[in-house]
Every structure is written in structure tokens, then in C-alpha cells.
Design a protein around this motif. Structure first.
Motif, mmCIF file in Angstrom:
data_model
loop_
_atom_site.group_PDB
_atom_site.id
_atom_site.type_symbol
_atom_site.label_atom_id
_atom_site.label_comp_id
_atom_site.label_asym_id
_atom_site.label_seq_id
_atom_site.Cartn_x
_atom_site.Cartn_y
_atom_site.Cartn_z
ATOM 1 N N ALA A 96 6.285 3.641 0.840
ATOM 2 C CA ALA A 96 6.331 5.015 1.350
ATOM 3 C C ALA A 96 6.682 6.006 0.251
ATOM 4 O O ALA A 96 7.557 5.748 -0.573
ATOM 5 N N ASN B 139 0.846 -1.181 0.000
ATOM 6 C CA ASN B 139 0.000 0.000 0.000
ATOM 7 C C ASN B 139 0.883 1.232 0.000
ATOM 8 O O ASN B 139 1.885 1.283 0.691
ATOM 9 N N SER C 278 -4.488 9.200 11.984
ATOM 10 C CA SER C 278 -4.326 8.488 10.720
ATOM 11 C C SER C 278 -5.423 8.874 9.728
ATOM 12 O O SER C 278 -6.584 9.036 10.118
ATOM 13 N N THR D 140 6.553 -1.396 4.675
ATOM 14 C CA THR D 140 6.041 -0.039 4.808
ATOM 15 C C THR D 140 6.905 0.936 4.014
ATOM 16 O O THR D 140 6.389 1.787 3.291
ATOM 17 N N VAL E 121 -3.959 14.538 3.030
ATOM 18 C CA VAL E 121 -2.913 13.995 3.885
ATOM 19 C C VAL E 121 -1.978 15.142 4.258
ATOM 20 O O VAL E 121 -1.653 15.972 3.414
ATOM 21 N N SER F 25 1.719 4.887 1.095
ATOM 22 C CA SER F 25 1.441 5.815 2.179
ATOM 23 C C SER F 25 2.325 7.031 1.983
ATOM 24 O O SER F 25 3.468 6.905 1.541
ATOM 25 N N TYR F 26 1.796 8.186 2.332
ATOM 26 C CA TYR F 26 2.542 9.433 2.155
ATOM 27 C C TYR F 26 3.093 9.907 3.490
ATOM 28 O O TYR F 26 2.392 9.918 4.492
ATOM 29 N N TYR F 27 4.360 10.290 3.468
ATOM 30 C CA TYR F 27 5.068 10.672 4.682
ATOM 31 C C TYR F 27 5.744 12.022 4.516
ATOM 32 O O TYR F 27 6.139 12.408 3.424
ATOM 33 N N ASP G 192 -6.533 6.831 7.837
ATOM 34 C CA ASP G 192 -7.326 5.610 7.781
ATOM 35 C C ASP G 192 -8.305 5.483 8.947
ATOM 36 O O ASP G 192 -9.127 4.583 8.963
ATOM 37 N N ALA H 282 0.005 9.446 7.832
ATOM 38 C CA ALA H 282 -0.033 8.011 7.520
ATOM 39 C C ALA H 282 -0.206 7.220 8.813
ATOM 40 O O ALA H 282 0.108 7.710 9.899
ATOM 41 N N GLN H 283 -0.703 6.009 8.691
ATOM 42 C CA GLN H 283 -0.990 5.157 9.846
ATOM 43 C C GLN H 283 0.187 5.051 10.813
ATOM 44 O O GLN H 283 0.013 5.181 12.014
#
Length: 158
Positions: free
Chosen positions: A73, A3, A121, A69, A88, A5-7, A123, A109-110
Motif C-alpha cells: 500500500a 502488488n 476499482s 495488502t 487513481v 496499490s494506492y490508497y 482493476d 484500489a481494489q
């Protein structure tokens, strides 16, 4: 399949540092603990050996999870984000319509979520309910107790 995810740069660095710590420091310690326990004799009745092997297995699972992860990322360029909508890495000030309580959250992100510092999050139920909203919108969020309504007061980027 990972998946995406944006950081933030800070969040990504934190993940990489943790992975480096686990691989470079914790993994050799786990191997040494197994070797020390093995040297104590009969492995069939050696609880210390079993515990060390189990700890190593948990460590390897954590390393694999972090690698997965990091593979998904993506670094987000916050200067390019639309500030008129909740996305986000938006910092959002909301007001509960029932009790009038105002809260400020940053959507992350989570793995970056930390309620103590106001990071939730994307999510989470509240995070999902706020995504795409603009100032003045009402976010209706399904929670276990029913539907909560929040007024979106401000959207900003730090």
C-alpha cells in the motif's frame, strides 16, 4: 512479490484498523474458542474443536492477506495528481453513448471499491478503460456483452 496499490489516508486507515481488530480482538477469541473446545474431551469426535480450528485458519488467512495488502500500500498525495486525465482517485462523470445515462465514479484500489458509494476499482473493466482519458474522450470498454462507449464529461478530485 506484492502488488503496489494506492490508497487515500482514509482507505489506508480503514485497512490498518481492520488488521488491528483481527489481531487484537478476533485472534484471542479464536484461541479461546479452541481452548474451550479442547477442554470438552476427546478431540477425535469433537466437532466444536474442528470448527474452532477451521475458523482460526480462516482468520489467519485474512490477517496474512491484509498484511500483504498493507505491505504494497502507498499513500497517494491527491494534490500532486494531474487533474486533466483520469488517474487513481479521480472522480469521473461519464455518459453512456447508447442510453444517455450519466454516472459518476471514483477510481480506487481494489480493496476500497464499493459500488454503493460510487467507488470502482481501477482493476475493473470500466476502471481500466477510463484510466488515462481526458474530458471529451470516448472510452471504449470491453464488457461481457461487447463494447460499451462512454463520453468522459468531467474529471475532479475530492
Amino acid at each position: 512479490m506484492s502488488n503496489v496499490s494506492y490508497y487515500t489516508a482514509e482507505g489506508l486507515k480503514k485497512l490498518r484498523d481492520e488488521l488491528s481488530q483481527l489481531k487484537d480482538v478476533e485472534r484471542p477469541k479464536a484461541s479461546q474458542a479452541i481452548a474451550d473446545a479442547r477442554d470438552k474431551g476427546d478431540l477425535s469426535e469433537n466437532a466444536e474443536y474442528d470448527a474452532a480450528k477451521e475458523a482460526q485458519g480462516l482468520l489467519e488467512m485474512r490477517i496474512a492477506k491484509l498484511e500483504e495488502t498493507l505491505a504494497g500500500a502507498r499513500l497517494i498525495d491527491e494534490s500532486q495528481l494531474d487533474t486533466s486525465k483520469v488517474l487513481v482517485h479521480s472522480t469521473v462523470k461519464i455518459k453512456n453513448q447508447v442510453n444517455g445515462m450519466e454516472m459518476t465514479y471514483k477510481l480506487v484500489a481494489q480493496s476500497e471499491a464499493d459500488l454503493k458509494t460510487g467507488k470502482i476499482s481501477v482493476d475493473s473493466p470500466i476502471g481500466k478503460g477510463l484510466l488515462g482519458k481526458s474530458v471529451g474522450d470516448v472510452a471504449e470498454i470491453q464488457v461481457p456483452n461487447g463494447i460499451m462507449k462512454f463520453d468522459v464529461l468531467e474529471i475532479s478530485r475530492d
